[in-house]
Design a protein around this motif. Structure first.
Motif, PDB file in Angstrom:
ATOM      1  N   THR A 128       0.931  -1.101   0.120  1.00 34.85           N
ATOM      2  CA  THR A 128      -0.028   0.055  -0.167  1.00 34.85           C
ATOM      3  C   THR A 128       0.887   1.296   0.086  1.00 34.85           C
ATOM      4  N   GLN A 129       1.963   1.370   0.770  1.00 31.83           N
ATOM      5  CA  GLN A 129       2.850   2.551   0.591  1.00 31.83           C
ATOM      6  C   GLN A 129       3.260   2.833  -0.539  1.00 31.83           C
ATOM      7  N   PHE A 130       3.970   1.744  -0.868  1.00 37.59           N
ATOM      8  CA  PHE A 130       4.492   2.058  -2.376  1.00 37.59           C
ATOM      9  C   PHE A 130       3.495   2.576  -3.470  1.00 37.59           C
ATOM     10  N   LYS A 131       2.217   1.844  -3.675  1.00 37.12           N
ATOM     11  CA  LYS A 131       0.962   2.318  -4.380  1.00 37.12           C
ATOM     12  C   LYS A 131       0.647   3.780  -4.082  1.00 37.12           C
ATOM     13  N   GLN A 132       0.753   4.010  -2.816  1.00 33.70           N
ATOM     14  CA  GLN A 132       0.316   5.619  -2.598  1.00 33.70           C
ATOM     15  C   GLN A 132       1.424   6.699  -3.124  1.00 33.70           C
ATOM     16  N   TYR A 133       2.812   6.054  -3.043  1.00 26.63           N
ATOM     17  CA  TYR A 133       3.674   7.126  -3.513  1.00 26.63           C
ATOM     18  C   TYR A 133       3.580   7.077  -5.173  1.00 26.63           C
ATOM     19  N   VAL A 134       3.273   5.992  -5.908  1.00 29.18           N
ATOM     20  CA  VAL A 134       3.243   6.141  -7.464  1.00 29.18           C
ATOM     21  C   VAL A 134       2.064   6.739  -7.669  1.00 29.18           C
ATOM     22  N   ASP A 135       0.921   6.848  -6.870  1.00 26.18           N
ATOM     23  CA  ASP A 135      -0.026   7.664  -7.223  1.00 26.18           C
ATOM     24  C   ASP A 135       0.184   9.065  -7.211  1.00 26.18           C
ATOM     25  N   GLN A 136       0.764   9.264  -6.209  1.00 22.47           N
ATOM     26  CA  GLN A 136       1.291  10.709  -5.897  1.00 22.47           C
ATOM     27  C   GLN A 136       2.049  11.481  -7.120  1.00 22.47           C
ATOM     28  N   PHE A 137       2.934  10.387  -7.382  1.00 23.06           N
ATOM     29  CA  PHE A 137       4.125  10.575  -8.654  1.00 23.06           C
ATOM     30  C   PHE A 137       3.249  10.773  -9.735  1.00 23.06           C
ATOM     31  N   VAL A 138       2.023  10.019 -10.286  1.00 20.82           N
ATOM     32  CA  VAL A 138       1.373  10.242 -11.359  1.00 20.82           C
ATOM     33  C   VAL A 138       0.584  11.405 -11.389  1.00 20.82           C
ATOM     34  N   HIS A 139       0.045  11.696 -10.090  1.00 21.72           N
ATOM     35  CA  HIS A 139      -0.957  12.774 -10.088  1.00 21.72           C
ATOM     36  C   HIS A 139      -0.068  13.856 -10.350  1.00 21.72           C
ATOM     37  N   LEU A 140       0.988  14.162  -9.902  1.00 17.81           N
ATOM     38  CA  LEU A 140       1.818  15.265 -10.037  1.00 17.81           C
ATOM     39  C   LEU A 140       2.414  15.520 -11.490  1.00 17.81           C
ATOM     40  N   ALA A 141       2.753  14.331 -12.037  1.00 18.31           N
ATOM     41  CA  ALA A 141       3.141  14.399 -13.616  1.00 18.31           C
ATOM     42  C   ALA A 141       2.028  14.738 -14.580  1.00 18.31           C
ATOM     43  N   LYS A 142       0.729  14.340 -14.068  1.00 16.92           N
ATOM     44  CA  LYS A 142      -0.335  14.474 -14.769  1.00 16.92           C
ATOM     45  C   LYS A 142      -0.883  16.192 -14.749  1.00 16.92           C
ATOM     46  N   HIS A 143      -0.241  16.748 -13.868  1.00 20.44           N
ATOM     47  CA  HIS A 143      -0.667  18.311 -13.527  1.00 20.44           C
ATOM     48  C   HIS A 143       0.488  19.273 -13.568  1.00 20.44           C
ATOM     49  N   ASP A 144       1.753  18.611 -13.807  1.00 16.63           N
ATOM     50  CA  ASP A 144       2.805  19.697 -13.848  1.00 16.63           C
ATOM     51  C   ASP A 144       3.287  19.819 -15.436  1.00 16.63           C
ATOM     52  N   GLY A 145       2.509  19.087 -16.225  1.00 13.20           N
ATOM     53  CA  GLY A 145       2.811  19.064 -17.557  1.00 13.20           C
ATOM     54  C   GLY A 145       4.039  17.801 -18.133  1.00 13.20           C
ATOM     55  N   THR A 146       4.415  17.202 -17.233  1.00 18.13           N
ATOM     56  CA  THR A 146       5.343  16.342 -17.410  1.00 18.13           C
ATOM     57  C   THR A 146       4.877  15.132 -18.458  1.00 18.13           C
ATOM     58  N   TYR A 147       3.742  14.397 -18.006  1.00 16.87           N
ATOM     59  CA  TYR A 147       3.121  13.574 -18.944  1.00 16.87           C
ATOM     60  C   TYR A 147       2.803  13.961 -20.215  1.00 16.87           C
ATOM     61  N   GLU A 148       2.231  15.053 -20.167  1.00 21.97           N
ATOM     62  CA  GLU A 148       1.707  15.897 -21.460  1.00 21.97           C
ATOM     63  C   GLU A 148       2.866  16.105 -22.549  1.00 21.97           C
ATOM     64  N   LYS A 149       4.034  16.687 -21.818  1.00 19.42           N
ATOM     65  CA  LYS A 149       5.305  16.803 -22.712  1.00 19.42           C
ATOM     66  C   LYS A 149       5.768  15.234 -23.412  1.00 19.42           C
ATOM     67  N   TYR A 150       5.858  14.216 -22.547  1.00 14.35           N
ATOM     68  CA  TYR A 150       6.222  12.844 -23.050  1.00 14.35           C
ATOM     69  C   TYR A 150       5.167  12.441 -24.262  1.00 14.35           C
ATOM     70  N   GLU A 151       4.081  12.675 -24.076  1.00 12.42           N
ATOM     71  CA  GLU A 151       2.948  12.407 -25.036  1.00 12.42           C
ATOM     72  C   GLU A 151       2.855  13.016 -26.324  1.00 12.42           C
ATOM     73  N   ASP A 152       3.105  14.390 -26.123  1.00 13.63           N
ATOM     74  CA  ASP A 152       3.443  15.128 -27.080  1.00 13.63           C
ATOM     75  C   ASP A 152       4.519  14.861 -28.043  1.00 13.63           C
ATOM     76  N   GLU A 153       5.562  14.374 -27.451  1.00 12.98           N
ATOM     77  CA  GLU A 153       6.982  14.111 -28.076  1.00 12.98           C
ATOM     78  C   GLU A 153       6.589  12.743 -29.156  1.00 12.98           C
ATOM     79  N   TRP A 154       5.599  11.879 -28.609  1.00 11.28           N
ATOM     80  CA  TRP A 154       5.378  10.712 -29.630  1.00 11.28           C
ATOM     81  C   TRP A 154       4.193  10.921 -30.424  1.00 11.28           C
ATOM     82  N   MET A 155       3.023  11.641 -29.822  1.00 18.49           N
ATOM     83  CA  MET A 155       2.017  11.825 -30.675  1.00 18.49           C
ATOM     84  C   MET A 155       1.641  13.003 -31.689  1.00 18.49           C
ATOM     85  N   LYS A 156       2.444  13.861 -31.332  1.00 15.09           N
ATOM     86  CA  LYS A 156       2.205  15.164 -32.283  1.00 15.09           C
ATOM     87  C   LYS A 156       3.755  15.050 -33.520  1.00 15.09           C
TER      88      LYS A 156
END
Length: 290
Positions: free
Chosen positions: A262-290
């Motif tokens: 559970t502790q590791f899952k909570q950490y990864v959840d927070q990591f994904v949440h931040l990456a989805k809202h600080d532009g990190t995931y969008e940046k990686y997605e744009d590199e491949w999709m656009k």
């Protein structure tokens, strides 16, 4: 004389008896402190000495080890791709996995897996996390945990562009003269076998070359995630994604994790949440999709 000795001995006995501890407290009730310990009391005392230790969590293990073991198939662009020439992995989720490892003061170590063995590999401890366009499904959720979703998706057809109007619905596709190609062991094959009853289902083991089967006319349709159809249409101008904004199904992609940590899952959840809202995931997605 004998009587005097007897009386003297009796007096001594009475004095000794009065001085000795009794097993009864005032009022004639047993004194628990003086009673001999029972087996139950001894067991309870021994139980109190047991130190309960928490199970180790990857949140501590990964930094100590210095590596984050990442299961990935390497055959599902834009999320995961393995280059046999350079022997390197790339993709949206590969970049995210490297960032996750770095946040844990570790390096990502990629562990090859297949769609058919992914659940067993993670559940069996071959890796700490599985990434690469992994869809959340209830059968997988019985054995694994999932992070906060990275994106929504759904199954939709990809066909030769001249057939774009021909294969719009499942009814259009499920005809005896149609060949539907699938990669084995994942949700694409599962979806096809659940909905295709009349058309021919052709299994193609190499997901890296499966779209060539449609280009070359050896298959007519593949139903896969809308994100993959859009990416493959970029790579193959002969192919078109059919209604990617209105897929047949609703699904979410996430990172698969060990179910009991559970502790590791909570950490990864927070990591994904931040990456989805600080532009990190969008940046990686744009590199491949656009």
């Amino acid at each position: 004389m004998k009587r005097a000795v007897t009386l003297s001995a009796l007096a001594c006995l009475l004095a000794a008896t009065a001085a000795a501890p009794t097993a009864f407290a005032d009022g004639g009730t047993p004194d628990p402190s003086a009673a001999p310990a029972t087996k139950a009391a001894k067991a309870e005392k021994a139980k109190k000495k047991v130190v309960h230790r928490t199970a180790p969590t990857l949140l501590d293990t990964v930094p100590r080890r210095g590596t984050l073991r990442v299961c990935t198939t390497g055959d599902y662009r834009p999320f995961t791709s393995y280059d046999r020439k350079t022997e390197k992995y790339s993709g949206i989720d590969i970049d995210m996995a490297r960032d996750l490892a770095k946040s844990l003061d570790a390096k990502a170590k990629f562990v090859p897996t297949t769609w058919a063995s992914l659940v067993a590999d993670l559940d069996g401890g071959r890796c700490d996390i599985a990434v690469g366009g992994v869809s959340i499904t209830l059968p997988r959720a019985r054995k694994l945990a999932f992070s906060e979703p990275t994106r929504t998706d759904g199954k939709t057809p990809i066909v030769r562009c001249e057939d774009k109007k021909k294969y719009r619905t499942l009814k259009d596709i499920d005809e005896p003269e149609t060949t539907v190609v699938v990669n084995p062991g994942g949700t694409n094959e599962e979806f096809a076998r659940a909905h295709i009853k009349e058309a021919k289902i052709k299994v193609h083991k190499d997901n890296n070359t499966i779209f060539d089967e449609i280009v070359e006319g050896r298959a007519d349709v593949m139903m896969t995630d809308a994100s993959e159809t859009l990416y493959q249409a970029k790579l193959h101008p002969e192919l078109c994604s059919v209604h990617p904004d209105d897929p047949f199904t609703f699904a979410e992609k996430a990172y698969a994790l060990p179910r009991r940590d559970t502790q590791f899952k909570q950490y990864v959840d927070q990591f994904v949440h931040l990456a989805k809202h600080d532009g990190t995931y969008e940046k990686y997605e744009d590199e491949w999709m656009k």
